[in-house]
Design a protein around this motif. Structure first.
Motif, mmCIF file in Angstrom:
data_model
loop_
_atom_site.group_PDB
_atom_site.id
_atom_site.type_symbol
_atom_site.label_atom_id
_atom_site.label_comp_id
_atom_site.label_asym_id
_atom_site.label_seq_id
_atom_site.Cartn_x
_atom_site.Cartn_y
_atom_site.Cartn_z
ATOM 1 N N LEU A 81 49.926 81.914 41.032
ATOM 2 C CA LEU A 81 49.869 82.157 39.591
ATOM 3 C C LEU A 81 48.982 81.117 38.922
ATOM 4 N N ALA A 82 49.118 79.875 39.319
ATOM 5 C CA ALA A 82 48.292 78.808 38.737
ATOM 6 C C ALA A 82 46.811 79.056 39.018
ATOM 7 N N LYS A 83 46.496 79.517 40.221
ATOM 8 C CA LYS A 83 45.096 79.802 40.571
ATOM 9 C C LYS A 83 44.545 80.957 39.737
ATOM 10 N N ILE A 84 45.369 81.968 39.513
ATOM 11 C CA ILE A 84 44.921 83.115 38.714
ATOM 12 C C ILE A 84 44.692 82.700 37.270
ATOM 13 N N ILE A 85 45.604 81.906 36.722
ATOM 14 C CA ILE A 85 45.454 81.444 35.340
ATOM 15 C C ILE A 85 44.202 80.585 35.208
ATOM 16 N N GLU A 86 43.954 79.743 36.202
ATOM 17 C CA GLU A 86 42.743 78.902 36.176
ATOM 18 C C GLU A 86 41.484 79.749 36.183
ATOM 19 N N GLN A 87 41.515 80.846 36.961
ATOM 20 C CA GLN A 87 40.330 81.697 37.099
ATOM 21 C C GLN A 87 40.174 82.675 35.931
ATOM 22 N N PHE A 88 41.284 83.304 35.496
ATOM 23 C CA PHE A 88 41.196 84.404 34.544
ATOM 24 C C PHE A 88 41.936 84.177 33.225
ATOM 25 N N GLY A 89 42.679 83.076 33.102
ATOM 26 C CA GLY A 89 43.316 82.751 31.832
ATOM 27 C C GLY A 89 44.783 83.101 31.729
ATOM 28 N N GLN A 90 45.151 84.312 32.166
ATOM 29 C CA GLN A 90 46.544 84.738 32.110
ATOM 30 C C GLN A 90 46.716 85.965 32.994
ATOM 31 N N VAL A 91 47.971 86.401 33.138
ATOM 32 C CA VAL A 91 48.266 87.629 33.877
ATOM 33 C C VAL A 91 48.961 88.598 32.933
ATOM 34 N N ASP A 92 48.404 89.799 32.811
ATOM 35 C CA ASP A 92 48.960 90.831 31.933
ATOM 36 C C ASP A 92 49.731 91.894 32.692
ATOM 37 N N ILE A 93 49.354 92.086 33.970
ATOM 38 C CA ILE A 93 49.895 93.179 34.777
ATOM 39 C C ILE A 93 50.270 92.624 36.145
ATOM 40 N N LEU A 94 51.435 93.002 36.622
ATOM 41 C CA LEU A 94 51.857 92.613 37.966
ATOM 42 C C LEU A 94 52.268 93.852 38.756
ATOM 43 N N ILE A 95 51.710 93.985 39.945
ATOM 44 C CA ILE A 95 52.150 95.003 40.897
ATOM 45 C C ILE A 95 52.919 94.297 42.006
ATOM 46 N N ASN A 96 54.184 94.613 42.157
ATOM 47 C CA ASN A 96 54.986 94.105 43.270
ATOM 48 C C ASN A 96 54.975 95.146 44.373
ATOM 49 N N GLY A 97 54.078 94.967 45.341
ATOM 50 C CA GLY A 97 53.901 95.998 46.358
ATOM 51 C C GLY A 97 53.980 95.516 47.789
ATOM 52 N N ALA A 98 54.532 94.312 48.010
ATOM 53 C CA ALA A 98 54.661 93.814 49.377
ATOM 54 C C ALA A 98 55.801 94.523 50.089
ATOM 55 N N GLY A 99 55.774 94.515 51.425
ATOM 56 C CA GLY A 99 56.903 95.079 52.158
ATOM 57 C C GLY A 99 56.557 95.501 53.572
ATOM 58 N N ILE A 100 57.581 95.495 54.431
ATOM 59 C CA ILE A 100 57.440 95.918 55.813
ATOM 60 C C ILE A 100 58.496 96.981 56.115
ATOM 61 N N ASN A 101 58.399 97.572 57.296
ATOM 62 C CA ASN A 101 59.315 98.642 57.692
ATOM 63 C C ASN A 101 59.533 98.580 59.196
ATOM 64 N N ALA A 102 60.493 99.323 59.691
ATOM 65 C CA ALA A 102 60.748 99.437 61.126
ATOM 66 C C ALA A 102 61.545 100.705 61.384
ATOM 67 N N PRO A 103 61.288 101.383 62.515
ATOM 68 C CA PRO A 103 61.986 102.643 62.809
ATOM 69 C C PRO A 103 63.195 102.469 63.722
ATOM 70 N N THR A 104 63.789 101.285 63.759
ATOM 71 C CA THR A 104 64.890 100.995 64.681
ATOM 72 C C THR A 104 66.100 101.889 64.402
#
Length: 259
Positions: A81-104
Motif C-alpha cells: 500500500l505504501a508503494k502504491i501511494i508513493e507511486q500513484f497518490g492513493q487507492v480508490d479501488i481494491l480487488i480482492n482476488g487471491a486464492g487457491i483450490n484443491a480437488p481433494t
C-alpha cells in the motif's frame, strides 16, 4: 449520449489495486482498468505474472505497477500500500482476488490444506479490506470488490474447502458493507460462474462434469474473462454509488437454474 455515459462511468484519474492481478480473471480486470484510464497496481504472489500484466497495460498506453504480495500477510499489504501511494497518490479501488483450490475428496482433506485454502480466500480478503479499507476510510471514499463464486452458496461438489472459503468471503463482504455504509466506502462481491483455467479443467472438469455445468447454465457455455469487465467497471464507478453489500452474478444464468 457518449458524453453522458463517459461521465456516468468515468474512472479516469483513479487508482486500483488488483490483488491476484496476475491470474486468469483478475488479470483481465487489471487490463480493463488500464484501458479505462485507471492507474493499476498489479499485485500477485507470482511477481513474474504481475509484471506480464503490468507490461501489457503499459503497452496499451496505461499506467501500471507490478508488485509481489503475500495476500495472507498483513505486513505485505502494508508495504505494498505504501508503494502504491508513493507511486500513484492513493487507492480508490481494491480487488480482492487471491486464492487457491484443491480437488481433494472430503474424507481425505488434511488440516493444513483446508487452512491454506480458507486463508488464501477469506483471510486475504479480510486482511486486504482491513489495510486498504483503513486508507479508504481515511479518505472518505473507495470501492472494494471481493471475488465470490458460484460455489459460495450452494456449495460446489469437489471443491469443499474452496466453497466454504467463498461463503466466508460473501459473508464478510456483507458485514463490511454494513459497517462502512455511512463512511463512503462501498463493499461488494462479484460472483463469477464457470470461467475455467487450464488448471481447473485438468483437476476439476472431465467430460461428464462439463456436460453437467453446461446443462445447469441457461447459456450452455463457459464464460470468457472479458465478460466480467462490465460489472467490475460499474461497481468501481460512481454509477454504482448506491450499491453496497451486493453479490453480482456473472454466470450465464447458473444461479437461477433449477430443473
Amino acid at each position: 449520449m457518449s458524453n453522458y455515459l463517459e461521465g456516468l462511468f468515468n474512472l479516469k484519474g483513479k487508482t486500483a489495486a488488483v490483488i491476484g492481478g496476475g491470474g486468469h480473471l483478475c488479470g483481465e480486470m487489471a487490463r480493463a482498468f488500464g484501458r479505462a484510464g485507471v492507474s493499476v497496481a498489479v499485485l500477485d504472489l507470482r511477481l513474474s505474472k504481475a509484471e506480464d500484466v503490468a507490461e501489457q497495460i503499459k503497452a496499451e498506453g496505461g499506467k501500471a505497477l507490478a508488485l509481489e504480495i503475500d495476500a495472507t500477510d498483513g505486513e505485505s499489504h502494508k508495504v505494498n500500500l505504501a508503494k502504491i501511494i508513493e507511486q500513484f497518490g492513493q487507492v480508490d479501488i481494491l480487488i480482492n482476488g487471491a486464492g487457491i483450490n484443491a480437488p481433494t475428496p472430503v474424507l481425505d482433506i488434511p488440516k493444513q490444506e483446508y487452512l491454506d485454502i480458507i486463508d488464501s480466500h477469506f483471510g486475504s480478503t479480510l486482511i486486504g479490506s482491513q489495510i486498504f479499507g483503513t486508507h479508504m476510510l481515511d479518505n472518505g471514499k473507495g470501492s472494494i470488490i471481493n471475488l465470490s463464486s458460484a460455489s459460495a452458496n450452494p456449495p460446489l461438489s469437489k471443491a469443499f474447502s474452496y466453497s466454504a472459503a467463498k461463503a466466508a468471503v460473501l459473508n464478510i463482504t456483507k458485514n463490511l458493507a454494513r459497517e462502512w455504509g455511512q463512511k463512503g466506502v462501498r463493499v461488494n462481491a462479484l460472483r463469477p460462474g464457470f470461467f475455467p483455467t487450464e488448471w481447473s479443467q485438468e483437476h476439476f472438469i472431465d467430460e461428464a462434469r462439463e456436460k453437467a455445468i453446461h446443462g445447469h447454465t441457461p447459456m450452455a457455455r463457459y464464460g470468457q474473462p472479458n465478460e466480467l469487465v462490465g460489472a467490475v467497471l460499474w461497481l468501481a464507478s460512481d454509477a454504482a454509488g448506491f450499491v453496497t453489500g451486493a453479490e453480482i452474478a456473472v454466470d450465464g444464468g447458473f444461479s437461477c437454474m433449477t430443473i
